[in-house]
Design a protein around this motif. Structure first.
Motif, PDB file in Angstrom:
ATOM      1  N   ARG A 182      -3.518 -30.581  17.336  1.00 13.02           N
ATOM      2  CA  ARG A 182      -3.428 -30.080  15.766  1.00 13.02           C
ATOM      3  C   ARG A 182      -1.869 -29.677  15.379  1.00 13.02           C
ATOM      4  NH1 ARG A 182      -7.705 -25.949  17.239  1.00 13.02           N
ATOM      5  NH2 ARG A 182      -7.413 -26.459  19.018  1.00 13.02           N
ATOM      6  N   ARG A 183      -0.871 -30.003  16.116  1.00 12.83           N
ATOM      7  CA  ARG A 183       0.395 -29.732  15.621  1.00 12.83           C
ATOM      8  C   ARG A 183       0.752 -30.938  14.637  1.00 12.83           C
ATOM      9  NH1 ARG A 183       4.098 -31.362  19.229  1.00 12.83           N
ATOM     10  NH2 ARG A 183       2.828 -31.819  20.559  1.00 12.83           N
ATOM     11  N   PHE A 184      -0.035 -31.971  14.542  1.00 16.04           N
ATOM     12  CA  PHE A 184       0.149 -33.035  13.610  1.00 16.04           C
ATOM     13  C   PHE A 184      -0.707 -32.812  12.335  1.00 16.04           C
ATOM     14  CE2 PHE A 184       1.495 -34.195  18.036  1.00 16.04           C
ATOM     15  CZ  PHE A 184       2.668 -34.708  17.786  1.00 16.04           C
ATOM     16  N   LEU A 185      -0.122 -33.388  11.371  1.00 19.21           N
ATOM     17  CA  LEU A 185      -0.851 -33.209   9.956  1.00 19.21           C
ATOM     18  C   LEU A 185      -2.488 -33.648   9.949  1.00 19.21           C
ATOM     19  CD1 LEU A 185      -0.647 -32.395   7.060  1.00 19.21           C
ATOM     20  CD2 LEU A 185       0.075 -35.151   6.677  1.00 19.21           C
ATOM     21  N   ILE A 186      -2.630 -34.846  10.128  1.00 19.47           N
ATOM     22  CA  ILE A 186      -4.191 -35.268  10.155  1.00 19.47           C
ATOM     23  C   ILE A 186      -5.150 -34.556  11.126  1.00 19.47           C
ATOM     24  CG2 ILE A 186      -5.553 -37.023  10.177  1.00 19.47           C
ATOM     25  CD1 ILE A 186      -3.643 -37.099   7.851  1.00 19.47           C
ATOM     26  N   PRO A 187      -4.589 -34.232  12.196  1.00 23.37           N
ATOM     27  CA  PRO A 187      -5.842 -33.449  13.025  1.00 23.37           C
ATOM     28  C   PRO A 187      -5.865 -31.901  12.666  1.00 23.37           C
ATOM     29  CG  PRO A 187      -3.844 -34.192  14.490  1.00 23.37           C
ATOM     30  CD  PRO A 187      -3.942 -34.819  13.063  1.00 23.37           C
ATOM     31  N   ALA A 188      -4.569 -31.553  12.032  1.00 22.19           N
ATOM     32  CA  ALA A 188      -4.495 -30.166  11.558  1.00 22.19           C
ATOM     33  C   ALA A 188      -5.537 -29.887  10.276  1.00 22.19           C
ATOM     34  CB  ALA A 188      -3.077 -29.788  11.058  1.00 22.19           C
ATOM     35  N   ILE A 189      -5.637 -31.074   9.432  1.00 18.53           N
ATOM     36  CA  ILE A 189      -6.287 -31.038   8.216  1.00 18.53           C
ATOM     37  C   ILE A 189      -7.885 -30.963   8.741  1.00 18.53           C
ATOM     38  CG2 ILE A 189      -7.020 -32.184   6.192  1.00 18.53           C
ATOM     39  CD1 ILE A 189      -4.261 -32.841   5.875  1.00 18.53           C
ATOM     40  N   ALA A 190      -8.097 -31.812   9.662  1.00 15.14           N
ATOM     41  CA  ALA A 190      -9.278 -31.910  10.127  1.00 15.14           C
ATOM     42  C   ALA A 190      -9.805 -30.731  10.844  1.00 15.14           C
ATOM     43  CB  ALA A 190      -9.449 -32.908  11.543  1.00 15.14           C
ATOM     44  N   VAL A 212       3.773 -39.400   1.601  1.00 17.02           N
ATOM     45  CA  VAL A 212       4.302 -40.315   2.543  1.00 17.02           C
ATOM     46  C   VAL A 212       3.387 -41.298   2.998  1.00 17.02           C
ATOM     47  CG1 VAL A 212       5.531 -40.019   4.913  1.00 17.02           C
ATOM     48  CG2 VAL A 212       5.917 -38.445   3.353  1.00 17.02           C
ATOM     49  N   SER A 213       3.974 -42.378   3.215  1.00 21.46           N
ATOM     50  CA  SER A 213       3.200 -43.694   3.741  1.00 21.46           C
ATOM     51  C   SER A 213       3.575 -44.115   5.222  1.00 21.46           C
ATOM     52  CB  SER A 213       3.191 -44.798   2.780  1.00 21.46           C
ATOM     53  OG  SER A 213       2.853 -44.430   1.422  1.00 21.46           O
ATOM     54  N   CYS A 242       1.389 -51.348  16.047  1.00 16.80           N
ATOM     55  CA  CYS A 242       1.320 -51.022  14.687  1.00 16.80           C
ATOM     56  C   CYS A 242       0.420 -52.310  14.208  1.00 16.80           C
ATOM     57  CB  CYS A 242       2.765 -51.196  13.875  1.00 16.80           C
ATOM     58  SG  CYS A 242       3.770 -52.628  14.137  1.00 16.80           S
ATOM     59  N   SER A 243       0.036 -51.876  12.805  1.00 20.73           N
ATOM     60  CA  SER A 243      -0.989 -52.877  12.086  1.00 20.73           C
ATOM     61  C   SER A 243      -0.228 -53.584  11.209  1.00 20.73           C
ATOM     62  CB  SER A 243      -1.878 -52.044  11.793  1.00 20.73           C
ATOM     63  OG  SER A 243      -1.431 -51.268  10.494  1.00 20.73           O
ATOM     64  N   GLY A 244       1.073 -53.457  10.665  1.00 25.94           N
ATOM     65  CA  GLY A 244       1.676 -53.985   9.380  1.00 25.94           C
ATOM     66  C   GLY A 244       0.977 -53.598   7.975  1.00 25.94           C
ATOM     67  N   LYS A 245       0.223 -52.534   8.183  1.00 29.29           N
ATOM     68  CA  LYS A 245      -0.472 -51.926   6.992  1.00 29.29           C
ATOM     69  C   LYS A 245      -0.127 -50.606   6.906  1.00 29.29           C
ATOM     70  CE  LYS A 245      -4.406 -55.320   7.505  1.00 29.29           C
ATOM     71  NZ  LYS A 245      -5.928 -55.251   7.738  1.00 29.29           N
ATOM     72  N   SER A 246      -0.299 -50.088   5.757  1.00 26.56           N
ATOM     73  CA  SER A 246       0.147 -48.729   5.583  1.00 26.56           C
ATOM     74  C   SER A 246      -0.882 -47.991   4.891  1.00 26.56           C
ATOM     75  CB  SER A 246       1.552 -48.511   4.870  1.00 26.56           C
ATOM     76  OG  SER A 246       1.418 -48.678   3.462  1.00 26.56           O
ATOM     77  N   TYR A 247      -1.024 -46.666   4.861  1.00 29.51           N
ATOM     78  CA  TYR A 247      -1.905 -45.640   4.283  1.00 29.51           C
ATOM     79  C   TYR A 247      -0.783 -44.270   3.763  1.00 29.51           C
ATOM     80  CZ  TYR A 247      -6.095 -47.724   5.766  1.00 29.51           C
ATOM     81  OH  TYR A 247      -6.955 -48.777   6.297  1.00 29.51           O
ATOM     82  N   THR A 248      -1.229 -43.650   2.739  1.00 29.88           N
ATOM     83  CA  THR A 248      -0.420 -42.498   2.424  1.00 29.88           C
ATOM     84  C   THR A 248      -1.236 -41.435   3.166  1.00 29.88           C
ATOM     85  OG1 THR A 248      -1.794 -41.926   0.471  1.00 29.88           O
ATOM     86  CG2 THR A 248       0.243 -43.282   0.300  1.00 29.88           C
ATOM     87  N   PHE A 249      -0.499 -40.281   3.478  1.00 31.55           N
ATOM     88  CA  PHE A 249      -1.395 -39.315   4.177  1.00 31.55           C
ATOM     89  C   PHE A 249      -2.551 -38.730   3.226  1.00 31.55           C
ATOM     90  CE2 PHE A 249       2.277 -38.708   6.946  1.00 31.55           C
ATOM     91  CZ  PHE A 249       1.754 -39.074   8.114  1.00 31.55           C
TER      92      PHE A 249
END
Length: 323
Positions: A182-190, A212-213, A242-249
């Motif tokens: 949870r120090r990182f954004l996505i698990p913190a939001i989860a 940010v993407s 990596c995947s070569g694709k991006s998502y925004t947070f």
């Protein structure tokens, strides 16, 4: 013989220990603390010690006698690296020096994987933001964390060139999923969403910029990739994962909100903002795909599994506090 994972209590270490083929070998984790219940993998020996203490690391190396080493232990937070630059450089560079020297003395034939970061690419003048970053691109780090990882890569090259050790380096782009800290954004939001839905927390999400993407993978796909690179990668080489694709947070966060079913308000928290962030970072996965790896888990499934694992994790934490 055995397999050693430093930083085995982190999400990536957890999934490597849970996934790697044992072939009758023992699995060992080396970290600075014992794992929490949700970090444990069955039949793994968890060793503790100080990565910067050569005696600690040498003792573990002599006990374990690994044929393969996944070196994941690091100070891995970009945000924290601004507050603790000396600690970041010390852990990520000198800690790697300690590990590699112990391996050189005890198991010089072992295959070793060093975990770097896509953050080493930084921002390069004249390069379009949409450019897929290749392993041949020169590092141009922006942050103390990225600088520490770029230095670590050079150290790995030194041990490869000087001593002929089998060392490969991985540059993962952003990843998340079950067991992510949870120090990182996505698990913190989860975690915030679970607390809202299950424990009646205030329905407000606090975060820095969500625009940010990043090139995003599931942590389990990254674990598979690291195992594949250690087995089949060329010593001295660097591999993007990596995947070569991006998502925004923002897109990832909205998916999580939909998964949770929560009705929430978003509020900007300036303390969570990173002023030198790279607005878009995408990688070229061609080199690692030539080894037979490709991502298998969709981002939607990744976030569903993260949310459901977070429910279990928070319940375990609550039960532990209650005794």
């Amino acid at each position: 013989m055995s397999i050693l994972v430093t930083g085995g209590t982190g999400a990536l270490g957890f999934h490597i220990l849970a996934t790697v083929t044992r072939n009758g070998e023992k699995l060992y984790s080396f970290s600075d603390e014992q794992p929490q219940p949700w970090q444990k993998v069955a039949d793994v020996t968890y060793c503790t010690g100080d990565l910067l203490n050569f005696k600690d690391v040498l003792a573990v190396m002599k006990e374990v006698q690994p044929r393969a080493i996944f070196h994941l232990a690091s100070q891995s937070s970009v945000g924290l690296s601004y507050k603790k630059p000396y600690e970041t450089l010390s852990t990520n560079l000198l800690g790697t020096q300690t590990l590699l020297e112990a391996a050189r003395q005890v198991v010089p034939e072992a295959k070793i994987l060093l975990l770097s970061s896509s953050e080493v690419y930084g921002r390069t003048m004249g390069t379009l933001l949409t450019t897929l970053r290749k392993e041949s691109d020169l590092p141009n780090p922006l942050t103390p964390y990225a600088t520490s990882k770029a230095c670590m890569e050079l150290l790995g090259n030194q041990f490869t060139n000087a001593y002929g050790m089998h060392i490969v380096t991985i540059r993962p782009f952003y990843f998340t999923g079950p067991h992510h800290s949870r120090r990182f954004l996505i698990p913190a939001i989860a975690s915030q969403l679970v607390k809202i839905q299950k424990y009646g927390a205030e329905p407000i999400i606090y975060s820095g910029s969500l625009d940010v993407s990043r090139d995003v993978l599931d942590v389990r796909d990254v674990a598979r990739g690291l195992i594949q690179v250690l087995q089949a990668g060329n010593p001295g080489d660097v591999y993007n994962i990596c995947s070569g694709k991006s998502y925004t947070f923002r897109e990832l966060t909205e998916m999580l909100v939909d998964i949770s079913g929560a009705d929430v308000e978003f509020r900007f928290d300036p303390s969570k903002e990173r002023t030198l962030d790279i607005p878009l970072l995408i990688g070229d996965p061609e080199k690692i795909m030539e080894l037979g790896w490709k991502p298998m888990i969709t981002i939607e499934d990744c976030l569903v599994d993260l949310y459901n694992e977070m429910i279990v994790r928070l319940k375990m934490e609550k039960d532990l506090k209650m005794g």
